[in-house]
Motif scaffolding. Structure first.
Motif, mmCIF file in Angstrom:
data_model
loop_
_atom_site.group_PDB
_atom_site.id
_atom_site.type_symbol
_atom_site.label_atom_id
_atom_site.label_comp_id
_atom_site.label_asym_id
_atom_site.label_seq_id
_atom_site.Cartn_x
_atom_site.Cartn_y
_atom_site.Cartn_z
ATOM 1 N N MET A 58 0.961 -1.141 0.115
ATOM 2 C CA MET A 58 -0.117 -0.066 -0.051
ATOM 3 C C MET A 58 0.787 1.185 -0.091
ATOM 4 S SD MET A 58 -3.236 0.860 2.398
ATOM 5 C CE MET A 58 -3.709 -0.887 2.336
ATOM 6 N N GLN A 59 0.509 2.166 -0.898
ATOM 7 C CA GLN A 59 1.175 3.449 -1.120
ATOM 8 C C GLN A 59 0.374 4.763 -0.226
ATOM 9 O OE1 GLN A 59 1.558 3.698 -5.170
ATOM 10 N NE2 GLN A 59 3.622 3.070 -5.192
ATOM 11 N N TYR A 60 1.150 5.607 0.408
ATOM 12 C CA TYR A 60 0.650 6.853 0.938
ATOM 13 C C TYR A 60 1.224 8.039 0.231
ATOM 14 C CZ TYR A 60 -1.617 3.655 4.584
ATOM 15 O OH TYR A 60 -2.131 2.839 5.127
ATOM 16 N N LYS A 61 0.279 9.154 0.340
ATOM 17 C CA LYS A 61 0.754 10.367 -0.137
ATOM 18 C C LYS A 61 0.235 11.490 0.513
ATOM 19 C CE LYS A 61 0.289 12.830 -4.874
ATOM 20 N NZ LYS A 61 -0.256 12.884 -5.851
ATOM 21 N N VAL A 62 0.998 12.373 0.732
ATOM 22 C CA VAL A 62 0.437 13.588 1.566
ATOM 23 C C VAL A 62 0.581 14.858 0.685
ATOM 24 C CG1 VAL A 62 1.018 15.117 3.595
ATOM 25 C CG2 VAL A 62 1.466 12.529 3.733
ATOM 26 N N VAL A 63 -0.295 15.566 0.742
ATOM 27 C CA VAL A 63 -0.478 16.841 -0.175
ATOM 28 C C VAL A 63 -0.524 17.963 0.634
ATOM 29 C CG1 VAL A 63 -1.847 17.781 -2.065
ATOM 30 C CG2 VAL A 63 -1.672 15.253 -1.931
ATOM 31 N N PRO A 64 0.038 19.185 0.291
ATOM 32 C CA PRO A 64 -0.123 20.293 1.314
ATOM 33 C C PRO A 64 -1.763 20.673 0.798
ATOM 34 C CG PRO A 64 1.316 20.590 -0.584
ATOM 35 C CD PRO A 64 1.153 19.327 -0.617
ATOM 36 N N PHE A 65 -2.150 21.307 2.116
ATOM 37 C CA PHE A 65 -3.505 21.857 2.132
ATOM 38 C C PHE A 65 -3.161 23.610 2.109
ATOM 39 C CE2 PHE A 65 -7.919 21.291 4.059
ATOM 40 C CZ PHE A 65 -8.394 22.235 3.279
ATOM 41 N N PRO A 66 -3.350 24.152 0.989
ATOM 42 C CA PRO A 66 -3.102 25.680 1.252
ATOM 43 C C PRO A 66 -4.092 26.363 2.235
ATOM 44 C CG PRO A 66 -3.969 25.356 -1.020
ATOM 45 C CD PRO A 66 -3.951 23.916 -0.172
ATOM 46 N N SER A 67 -3.966 27.553 2.548
ATOM 47 C CA SER A 67 -4.706 28.336 3.249
ATOM 48 C C SER A 67 -5.874 28.928 2.318
ATOM 49 C CB SER A 67 -3.847 29.784 3.933
ATOM 50 O OG SER A 67 -4.840 30.625 4.391
ATOM 51 N N SER A 68 -7.070 28.935 2.643
ATOM 52 C CA SER A 68 -8.117 29.386 1.907
ATOM 53 C C SER A 68 -9.136 29.759 2.500
ATOM 54 C CB SER A 68 -8.450 28.012 1.150
ATOM 55 O OG SER A 68 -9.734 28.349 0.525
ATOM 56 N N LYS A 69 -9.997 30.859 2.066
ATOM 57 C CA LYS A 69 -11.098 31.445 2.859
ATOM 58 C C LYS A 69 -12.307 30.373 2.513
ATOM 59 C CE LYS A 69 -10.253 36.119 2.172
ATOM 60 N NZ LYS A 69 -10.427 36.988 3.160
ATOM 61 N N ASN A 70 -12.285 29.398 1.611
ATOM 62 C CA ASN A 70 -13.354 28.269 1.344
ATOM 63 C C ASN A 70 -12.698 27.181 1.556
ATOM 64 O OD1 ASN A 70 -15.531 26.853 0.705
ATOM 65 N ND2 ASN A 70 -16.359 28.315 -0.760
#
Length: 69
Positions: free
Chosen positions: A1-13
């Motif tokens: 099984m592979q895992y991936k972490v993606v950045p979650f940018p700052s957002s108003k919505n």
């Protein structure tokens, strides 16, 4: 099984941003696992006799975790 972490940018919505990230990764076969979005207070600095002083600031950190079987 592979895992991936993606950045979650700052957002108003945040809801729309998260949905967009999930949809774009699902196209490549990645399954959403979890997300974390935190705010941290970064203390400022008084500087030297006020020179170079910085106010406190807020640092936004977000990650979205995906897995691929």
């Amino acid at each position: 099984m592979q895992y991936k972490v993606v950045p979650f940018p700052s957002s108003k919505n945040i809801n729309q941003t998260l949905q967009s990230i999930i949809d774009s990764e699902a196209v490549d076969g990645w399954n959403y696992v979890n997300h974390q979005y935190s705010h941290y207070l970064m203390p400022g600095s008084a500087g030297c006799f006020g020179i170079g002083a910085r106010p406190d600031s807020i640092w936004h950190v977000g990650n979205v975790v995906f897995q691929k079987p």
